[in-house]
Motif scaffolding. Structure first.
Motif, short mmCIF file in Angstrom:
data_model
loop_
_atom_site.label_atom_id
_atom_site.label_comp_id
_atom_site.label_asym_id
_atom_site.label_seq_id
_atom_site.Cartn_x
_atom_site.Cartn_y
_atom_site.Cartn_z
N SER A 250 16.54 20.43 33.85
CA SER A 250 16.90 21.60 33.05
C SER A 250 16.09 21.61 31.76
N ASP A 251 16.07 22.75 31.09
CA ASP A 251 15.35 22.84 29.81
C ASP A 251 15.95 21.88 28.79
N GLU A 252 17.26 21.76 28.78
CA GLU A 252 17.94 20.87 27.83
C GLU A 252 17.49 19.43 28.02
N VAL A 253 17.46 18.98 29.28
CA VAL A 253 17.02 17.62 29.59
C VAL A 253 15.54 17.44 29.25
N MET A 254 14.75 18.49 29.49
CA MET A 254 13.32 18.43 29.20
C MET A 254 13.08 18.06 27.73
N TYR A 255 13.83 18.68 26.82
CA TYR A 255 13.62 18.40 25.39
C TYR A 255 14.04 16.97 25.06
N LYS A 268 6.15 22.19 18.00
CA LYS A 268 5.16 22.82 18.87
C LYS A 268 5.69 22.94 20.30
N VAL A 269 6.41 21.91 20.75
CA VAL A 269 6.99 21.93 22.10
C VAL A 269 7.97 23.09 22.25
N LYS A 270 8.85 23.27 21.26
CA LYS A 270 9.87 24.30 21.33
C LYS A 270 9.30 25.71 21.16
N ALA A 271 8.06 25.77 20.65
CA ALA A 271 7.41 27.07 20.53
C ALA A 271 6.76 27.50 21.84
N MET A 272 6.65 26.59 22.80
CA MET A 272 6.04 26.89 24.09
C MET A 272 7.05 27.57 25.00
N LEU A 275 8.78 26.93 30.84
CA LEU A 275 8.11 26.52 32.08
C LEU A 275 6.81 25.78 31.78
N GLU A 276 6.05 26.30 30.83
CA GLU A 276 4.79 25.66 30.46
C GLU A 276 5.06 24.31 29.79
N ALA A 277 6.11 24.26 28.98
CA ALA A 277 6.46 23.00 28.33
C ALA A 277 6.84 21.94 29.37
N LYS A 278 7.53 22.37 30.41
CA LYS A 278 7.94 21.44 31.46
C LYS A 278 6.73 20.92 32.23
N LYS A 279 5.79 21.81 32.52
CA LYS A 279 4.57 21.39 33.21
C LYS A 279 3.76 20.43 32.34
N THR A 280 3.74 20.71 31.04
CA THR A 280 3.02 19.83 30.12
C THR A 280 3.66 18.45 30.07
N LEU A 281 5.00 18.42 30.05
CA LEU A 281 5.72 17.14 30.07
C LEU A 281 5.38 16.36 31.34
N ALA A 282 5.47 17.03 32.48
CA ALA A 282 5.17 16.36 33.75
C ALA A 282 3.74 15.85 33.76
N ASN A 283 2.84 16.63 33.18
CA ASN A 283 1.43 16.23 33.11
C ASN A 283 1.25 14.97 32.26
N ILE A 284 1.96 14.92 31.13
CA ILE A 284 1.88 13.75 30.24
C ILE A 284 2.37 12.50 30.96
N ILE A 285 3.51 12.63 31.64
CA ILE A 285 4.12 11.46 32.31
C ILE A 285 3.25 10.99 33.47
N VAL A 286 2.77 11.90 34.30
CA VAL A 286 1.94 11.51 35.44
C VAL A 286 0.63 10.89 34.95
#
Length: 385
Positions: A250-255, A268-272, A275-286
């Motif tokens: 969820s968005d809440e868990v994402m933050y 900056k994250v909360k300004a995104m 959906l894009e923020a979630k993809k960016t998070l997944a990209n960072i972790i992978v």
């Protein structure tokens, strides 16, 4: 200095204390930042990486991480947060698990700024010498039994072994042996970490700073991340699997994940767009646990499968037998943990074969030599007759 302290404390629940941390940093010497891990299982997940990420921040500022492999304490059993005695592992199991831990922690930590030790090195001679009894004489039973988990077990009539009572002392002696400046742990470790401070004072050392981190919530957003709950992302998960699992939160868990697992600017994250923020998070972790190239490919795969409704490139093949049912395939392939879980997926309308929703369980029926089974958003099988 204030910005550095804020950076190092980000995401922490307890810091005992901020003023002491500032004084240690003002000396301008690299701090020894300790983490003790008992190798009680073979794999780590993102929940474990929360504390590792916190310690990496110290390394990025020039400090040294002391990673203590609890080969001695794993044979005792840490009662923190538990309502029963933890099974004691064999020496062989402990050492095998320790090897996998060491392999995986360097996916987060900087190996060049990490020192690894095994606490049997100092705890074996400690328990066999006079210093053990001298140390025990300075700690009261009342202090030890103040632990919340011990109180609950006593109220419920559940036994507490003497080894468990001694556990916090053994962990505290790790800090004494290393003369640690800072010790990290989960919020359930607070008692043990403070015991380390107390023992350092008894031994004439400057007490360590205690820093705790929250237990990471799982993908379901309800329970803590755990393999037993099935709501985890393993550090060794394949890139596509890791990316897909993270996109399911969820968005809440994402933050929460951004706050605890990254050093990204939250404004900056909360300004995104979420959906894009979630993809960016997944990209960072992978990227962290695999590579930037693997992360880019995982993102492209996700977008092809879920945004463009295309099939993934790496569908596993599964050979079926005559008359085999949908539920048996789901269970046998590992998509469902059991037949009951498979029935639930079918009842929810989550299972399709070649795009057609399966309304009820029954023998697989398709005319071609192969078909694609989809369960939920992320699981695909190529069925072969």
């Amino acid at each position: 200095m204030e910005d550095t302290i804020k950076f190092l404390m980000r995401g922490c629940v307890d810091v005992i204390s901020k003023d002491e941390l500032a004084k240690k940093l003002e000396k301008g010497k690299p701090l020894r930042v300790k983490l003790g891990v008992d190798p009680t299982s073979s794999d780590l997940h993102l929940g474990h990486s929360v504390v590792l990420s916190q310690m990496r921040r110290f390394q990025d500022k020039g400090h040294i991480v002391d990673l203590v492999i609890g080969d001695f304490t794993a044979g005792v059993g840490d009662p923190s947060g538990r309502n029963s005695t933890r099974p004691v592992l064999s020496r062989e199991e402990i050492l095998q698990n320790a090897k996998t831990y060491i392999d995986q922690v360097f996916k987060v930590l900087d190996q060049s700024k990490t020192e690894i030790s095994f606490n049997s090195t100092w705890l074996d001679p400690f328990v066999q010498g006079k210093d053990f009894l001298t140390t025990l004489s300075k700690i009261t039973v009342a202090q030890t039994l103040e632990r919340e988990d011990f109180k609950k077990r006593m109220e419920s009539g559940t036994s507490i072994s003497m080894l468990e009572i001694l556990y916090s002392i053994f962990q505290g002696m790790d800090s004494v042996a290393l003369n640690a400046d800072v010790e990290f742990g989960g919020t359930d470790q607070l008692f043990n970490l403070i015991m380390g401070r107390n023992l350092q004072k008894i031994k004439g050392q400057e007490p360590q700073i205690v820093m705790t981190v929250p237990l990471l919530v799982g993908l379901d957003g309800v329970k803590k991340m755990s393999k037993s709950y099935g709501n985890y992302v393993g550090l060794t998960d394949a890139p596509n699997e890791m990316f897909g699992r993270l996109m399911s939160i969820s968005d809440e868990v994402m933050y929460i994940y951004y706050e605890l697992l990254t050093s990204e600017d939250m404004d900056k994250v909360k300004a995104m767009h979420p959906l894009e923020a979630k993809k960016t998070l997944a990209n960072i972790i992978v990227t962290r646990f695999h590579s930037a190239d693997a992360a880019q490919k995982a993102r492209e795969n996700f977008e092809n499968v879920f945004s463009k409704k295309e099939l993934p490139d790496d569908i596993k093949e599964f050979k079926i037998t005559s008359g085999q049912t949908v539920s048996s395939v789901l269970a046998a392939s590992g998509i469902a943990a059991s037949k009951n879980k498979a029935f639930a997926l079918i009842d929810q309308g989550s299972v399709k074969i070649d795009g057609e929703k399966i309304e009820k369980d029954g023998p697989l029926d398709f005319k071609a030599e192969s078909a694609v089974l989809q369960a939920g958003r992320r699981h695909f099988l190529k069925l072969i007759k």
